[in-house]
Design a protein around this motif. Structure first.
Motif, PDB file in Angstrom:
ATOM      1  N   ASP A  29       0.647  -1.175   0.157  1.00 17.02           N
ATOM      2  CA  ASP A  29      -0.010  -0.100  -0.032  1.00 17.02           C
ATOM      3  C   ASP A  29       0.906   1.158  -0.141  1.00 17.02           C
ATOM      4  O   ASP A  29       0.553   2.302  -0.568  1.00 17.02           O
ATOM      5  N   ALA A  30       1.853   1.179   0.868  1.00 15.99           N
ATOM      6  CA  ALA A  30       2.784   2.456   0.843  1.00 15.99           C
ATOM      7  C   ALA A  30       3.613   2.715  -0.102  1.00 15.99           C
ATOM      8  O   ALA A  30       3.968   3.740  -0.713  1.00 15.99           O
ATOM      9  N   LEU A  31       4.247   1.628  -0.769  1.00 17.68           N
ATOM     10  CA  LEU A  31       5.299   1.422  -1.705  1.00 17.68           C
ATOM     11  C   LEU A  31       4.544   2.184  -3.067  1.00 17.68           C
ATOM     12  O   LEU A  31       5.348   2.729  -4.243  1.00 17.68           O
ATOM     13  N   ILE A  32       3.296   1.530  -3.273  1.00 17.75           N
ATOM     14  CA  ILE A  32       2.775   1.844  -4.556  1.00 17.75           C
ATOM     15  C   ILE A  32       2.255   3.435  -4.947  1.00 17.75           C
ATOM     16  O   ILE A  32       2.409   3.793  -6.050  1.00 17.75           O
ATOM     17  N   VAL A  33       2.408   4.301  -3.757  1.00 11.15           N
ATOM     18  CA  VAL A  33       1.858   5.458  -3.865  1.00 11.15           C
ATOM     19  C   VAL A  33       3.002   6.301  -4.653  1.00 11.15           C
ATOM     20  O   VAL A  33       2.549   7.147  -5.798  1.00 11.15           O
ATOM     21  N   PRO A  34       4.246   6.222  -4.382  1.00 12.37           N
ATOM     22  CA  PRO A  34       5.292   7.117  -5.096  1.00 12.37           C
ATOM     23  C   PRO A  34       5.405   6.443  -6.653  1.00 12.37           C
ATOM     24  O   PRO A  34       5.572   7.487  -7.548  1.00 12.37           O
ATOM     25  N   VAL A  35       5.268   5.315  -6.828  1.00 13.61           N
ATOM     26  CA  VAL A  35       5.077   4.892  -8.317  1.00 13.61           C
ATOM     27  C   VAL A  35       4.201   5.338  -9.071  1.00 13.61           C
ATOM     28  O   VAL A  35       4.375   5.821 -10.133  1.00 13.61           O
ATOM     29  N   MET A  36       3.116   5.422  -8.511  1.00  8.55           N
ATOM     30  CA  MET A  36       1.879   5.703  -9.500  1.00  8.55           C
ATOM     31  C   MET A  36       1.738   7.416  -9.595  1.00  8.55           C
ATOM     32  O   MET A  36       1.559   7.695 -10.335  1.00  8.55           O
ATOM     33  N   LYS A  37       2.309   8.060  -8.615  1.00  6.82           N
ATOM     34  CA  LYS A  37       2.270   9.426  -8.613  1.00  6.82           C
ATOM     35  C   LYS A  37       3.106   9.990  -9.644  1.00  6.82           C
ATOM     36  O   LYS A  37       2.810  10.914 -10.487  1.00  6.82           O
ATOM     37  N   VAL A  38       4.409   9.185  -9.651  1.00  3.41           N
ATOM     38  CA  VAL A  38       5.370   9.652 -10.529  1.00  3.41           C
ATOM     39  C   VAL A  38       4.973   9.134 -12.124  1.00  3.41           C
ATOM     40  O   VAL A  38       4.818  10.040 -12.998  1.00  3.41           O
ATOM     41  N   SER A  39       4.442   8.009 -12.212  1.00  6.33           N
ATOM     42  CA  SER A  39       3.882   7.614 -13.487  1.00  6.33           C
ATOM     43  C   SER A  39       2.533   8.315 -14.200  1.00  6.33           C
ATOM     44  O   SER A  39       2.723   8.792 -15.256  1.00  6.33           O
ATOM     45  N   PHE A  40       1.754   8.800 -13.295  1.00  3.37           N
ATOM     46  CA  PHE A  40       0.575   9.822 -13.646  1.00  3.37           C
ATOM     47  C   PHE A  40       1.195  11.165 -13.951  1.00  3.37           C
ATOM     48  O   PHE A  40       0.703  11.682 -14.821  1.00  3.37           O
ATOM     49  N   ALA A  41       1.900  11.625 -13.338  1.00  2.44           N
ATOM     50  CA  ALA A  41       2.643  13.113 -13.421  1.00  2.44           C
ATOM     51  C   ALA A  41       3.043  13.033 -14.756  1.00  2.44           C
ATOM     52  O   ALA A  41       3.014  14.107 -15.563  1.00  2.44           O
ATOM     53  N   LEU A  42       4.146  12.068 -15.090  1.00  6.71           N
ATOM     54  CA  LEU A  42       4.867  11.851 -16.604  1.00  6.71           C
ATOM     55  C   LEU A  42       3.773  11.839 -17.544  1.00  6.71           C
ATOM     56  O   LEU A  42       4.086  12.548 -18.482  1.00  6.71           O
ATOM     57  N   ALA A  43       2.751  11.148 -17.283  1.00  2.46           N
ATOM     58  CA  ALA A  43       1.810  10.893 -18.391  1.00  2.46           C
ATOM     59  C   ALA A  43       1.005  12.128 -18.721  1.00  2.46           C
ATOM     60  O   ALA A  43       0.845  12.590 -19.691  1.00  2.46           O
ATOM     61  N   HIS A  44       0.757  12.795 -17.637  1.00  3.20           N
ATOM     62  CA  HIS A  44       0.056  14.280 -17.922  1.00  3.20           C
ATOM     63  C   HIS A  44       0.772  15.463 -18.333  1.00  3.20           C
ATOM     64  O   HIS A  44       0.128  16.230 -18.845  1.00  3.20           O
ATOM     65  N   LEU A  45       1.932  15.156 -18.577  1.00  2.45           N
ATOM     66  CA  LEU A  45       2.889  16.238 -19.124  1.00  2.45           C
ATOM     67  C   LEU A  45       2.486  16.214 -20.863  1.00  2.45           C
ATOM     68  O   LEU A  45       2.649  17.119 -21.272  1.00  2.45           O
ATOM     69  N   ASN A  46       2.053  15.100 -21.363  1.00  2.00           N
ATOM     70  CA  ASN A  46       1.861  15.178 -22.720  1.00  2.00           C
ATOM     71  C   ASN A  46       0.349  14.844 -23.142  1.00  2.00           C
ATOM     72  O   ASN A  46       0.059  13.651 -22.707  1.00  2.00           O
TER      73      ASN A  46
END
Length: 353
Positions: free
Chosen positions: A250-267
């Motif tokens: 539960d804890a480890l998945i948060v930074p992984v998803m936050k970074v992934s979604f932030a990168l996707a949202h750039l384009n």
């Protein structure tokens, strides 16, 4: 690539019910919405006995996993982003689609009806709450107090496109908590609910056919999204459904998803490609917003104004004779309900196969 796509995109007729600068476009336009947010919504929904009875009876999520996900996500995307005429059409035909989902409850007695106001209220609130929850957990974070007030007012406005009454919708986070607290004793992780929840957590089932080399990647993505969705579920809900995941994951998945979604949202082009993997028919709905294509008429309407202009009845009052005939076929004659609404919906919500 973006220029070419702009030329291919059909503009909406108007800005719909929310428009640019709205908190709905901000939250529903973030990549958490069609992924973790939407998956969480459809998984949580299955704990409601009448709703899961309808899902189990139609078998759509099992027989047509990809198209069912695609059509449902397209409808929610239309409510958030599409022009008012198209949304009114979709809401109207959805009443006819749901008229098929009626029958006897398999556990506890009684009947279910997908058009029942209580069921529609449950769908509305689990959907809007899940989209916001995923945005806050894996996206930019919590809304301001003003934005949150606007969000729940928008949720109530969107409820006018369902058969439930907007007067029954909470207008605050505390109100949402109270609603779920009232619902909790009514929820049940029956065998069909557990089966549906586990099935809907398999993101790989909604992916398009992939070449062999891409399949391991798809499996990894699907497992990551499953972990992210499970991390949004309260412990009591997971225990009820018999779904396990450690607090460490539960804890480890948060930074992984936050970074992934932030990168996707750039384009925007990347966002649209990702959306196309999950829901190809939703791309035409979201693309004008992502690519900045203005509608033919730059105005925002209320549902009442839209119904008056485009000639549609309120969903709660729509197709009453057809719904009565469906009820008579099922409960009086013992026959299967008509597929008429389902067939008609393909032009608006996308193909069934």
């Amino acid at each position: 690539m973006a220029k070419r796509k702009r030329g291919e995109v059909r503009p909406h007729d108007d800005y719909g019910f929310f428009g640019p600068g709205s908190v709905v476009w901000k939250v529903w336009g973030y990549p958490t919405a069609p992924t973790v947010g939407f998956q969480r919504a459809v998984v949580v929904e299955e704990l409601d006995p009448p709703l899961v009875a309808a899902v189990d009876a139609t078998q759509g999520i099992y027989q047509r996993s990809r198209t069912r996900y695609d059509r449902t996500l397209r409808y929610f995307a239309m409510v958030a982003f599409a022009g008012t005429r198209d949304v009114c059409k979709a809401a109207d035909v959805l009443v006819k689609v749901h008229s098929k989902a009626i029958g006897e409850l398999p556990y506890g007695g009684g009947r279910y009806d997908a058009n029942a106001p209580d069921s529609q209220l449950w769908i509305q609130l689990t959907g809007w709450h899940s989209i916001l929850y995923a945005y806050e957990k894996y996206g930019p974070g919590k809304l301001t107090a003003q934005e949150e007030t606007e969000y729940w007012e928008a949720c109530a406005l969107a409820a006018e496109l369902q058969t439930c009454s907007p007067d029954d919708l909470p207008r605050s986070r505390d109100g949402i908590r109270e609603y779920f607290a009232r619902m909790r004793p009514r929820l049940s992780a029956s065998p069909i609910a557990r089966q549906a929840m586990n099935h809907l957590l398999k993101t790989e089932l909604v992916f398009p056919p992939l070449p062999r080399w891409a399949k391991p990647i798809a499996v990894a993505v699907a497992r990551t999204q499953r972990a992210a969705t499970l991390a949004t579920l309260p412990r009591w809900m997971r225990e009820m459904a018999g779904i396990r995941q450690s607090r460490l994951v539960d804890a480890l998945i948060v930074p992984v998803m936050k970074v992934s979604f932030a990168l996707a949202h750039l384009n925007p082009t990347v966002e649209l490609r990702l959306l196309g993997m999950l829901s190809p028919s939703s791309v035409a709905v979201v693309a004008p917003i992502k690519l900045g294509i203005r509608p033919r008429t730059e105005e925002v309407l209320t549902p009442e104004e839209a119904r008056t202009r485009h000639g549609f009845a309120k969903p709660a009052e729509a197709h009453l004779e057809f719904r009565a005939r469906q009820s008579a076929r099922v409960f009086a004659d013992g026959e299967a309900p008509s597929d008429q609404g389902l067939v008609e919906s393909q032009e608006i919500l996308g193909p069934l196969a």
